[in-house]
Design a protein around this motif. Structure first.
Motif, PDB file in Angstrom:
ATOM      1  N   VAL A  47      -2.969  14.755  81.073  1.00 34.29           N
ATOM      2  CA  VAL A  47      -1.589  14.314  80.874  1.00 34.29           C
ATOM      3  C   VAL A  47      -1.546  12.796  80.914  1.00 34.29           C
ATOM      4  CG1 VAL A  47       0.756  14.382  81.798  1.00 34.29           C
ATOM      5  CG2 VAL A  47      -0.711  16.404  81.977  1.00 34.29           C
TER       6      VAL A  47
ATOM      7  N   ASP B   8       3.830   8.231  78.173  1.00 34.62           N
ATOM      8  CA  ASP B   8       4.179   7.341  77.067  1.00 34.62           C
ATOM      9  C   ASP B   8       5.348   6.488  77.544  1.00 34.62           C
ATOM     10  OD1 ASP B   8       5.367   6.138  74.811  1.00 34.62           O
ATOM     11  OD2 ASP B   8       4.689   7.774  73.508  1.00 34.62           O
TER      12      ASP B   8
ATOM     13  N   HIS C  63       3.041  13.559  78.075  1.00 38.31           N
ATOM     14  CA  HIS C  63       2.517  14.495  77.083  1.00 38.31           C
ATOM     15  C   HIS C  63       1.109  14.888  77.497  1.00 38.31           C
ATOM     16  CE1 HIS C  63       0.071  11.337  75.135  1.00 38.31           C
ATOM     17  NE2 HIS C  63       1.096  10.571  75.416  1.00 38.31           N
TER      18      HIS C  63
ATOM     19  N   GLU D 257      -2.489  17.684  76.733  1.00 41.45           N
ATOM     20  CA  GLU D 257      -3.276  18.499  75.808  1.00 41.45           C
ATOM     21  C   GLU D 257      -4.336  19.251  76.599  1.00 41.45           C
ATOM     22  OE1 GLU D 257      -6.178  18.065  71.919  1.00 41.45           O
ATOM     23  OE2 GLU D 257      -4.985  16.353  72.548  1.00 41.45           O
TER      24      GLU D 257
ATOM     25  N   THR E  88      -0.776  21.616  72.975  1.00 45.03           N
ATOM     26  CA  THR E  88      -0.136  20.405  73.497  1.00 45.03           C
ATOM     27  C   THR E  88       1.191  20.779  74.156  1.00 45.03           C
ATOM     28  OG1 THR E  88       0.992  19.960  71.415  1.00 45.03           O
ATOM     29  CG2 THR E  88      -1.176  18.933  71.722  1.00 45.03           C
TER      30      THR E  88
ATOM     31  N   GLN F 139       4.804  18.720  76.471  1.00 47.03           N
ATOM     32  CA  GLN F 139       5.404  17.476  76.961  1.00 47.03           C
ATOM     33  C   GLN F 139       6.551  17.782  77.906  1.00 47.03           C
ATOM     34  OE1 GLN F 139       6.491  15.664  73.244  1.00 47.03           O
ATOM     35  NE2 GLN F 139       8.581  16.440  73.367  1.00 47.03           N
TER      36      GLN F 139
ATOM     37  N   LEU G  97       6.957  19.426  83.118  1.00 51.00           N
ATOM     38  CA  LEU G  97       5.600  19.367  82.576  1.00 51.00           C
ATOM     39  C   LEU G  97       4.814  20.628  82.922  1.00 51.00           C
ATOM     40  CD1 LEU G  97       4.091  17.251  80.923  1.00 51.00           C
ATOM     41  CD2 LEU G  97       3.186  16.345  83.052  1.00 51.00           C
TER      42      LEU G  97
END
Length: 113
Positions: A13, A16, A23, A25, A34, A36, A43
């Motif tokens: 994680v 941004d 976000h 993956e 993925t 977010q 999360l």
């Protein structure tokens, strides 16, 4: 960067800063999952939802979902390297598998440190 786990799937994680959103993956498989969220709770739920959606999608298509890495892989090397590694393992009194695993763990922890 931090990691999260759900049903054996491991995700990384990131935050941004511009979008003010986290976000993530899933990293321990080849398929792409993925997710977010804007908070820790969101999360966690997004990871669980994304994995569950992936599992449902695979079931709907009649396909086996990709499992997280099993811990097994094949390594091909030159015979001279194979011989040297095998000899080193015998000198240390461990199996070839154990010796290689320890060498990989040292290499990974050295890179992280």
């Amino acid at each position: 960067m931090t990691t999260m786990h759900y049903k054996g799937y491991e995700a990384v994680v990131e935050f941004d800063e511009d979008a003010e959103i986290f976000h993530g993956e899933v990293i321990n498989m080849r398929d792409v999952i993925t997710f977010q969220g804007t908070s820790a709770g969101e999360l966690k739920q997004a990871l669980a939802d994304s994995v569950e959606d992936y599992l449902a999608f695979c079931k709907q298509r009649g396909e086996e979902p990709e499992k997280p890495f099993s811990g097994q892989f094949v390594v091909r090397t030159e015979p001279s390297v194979h011989k040297a590694v095998s000899s080193a393992a015998r000198r240390e009194g461990v199996s070839l598998n154990k010796w290689v695993t320890q060498a990989l763990e040292r290499a990974v922890s050295h890179k992280v440190a």
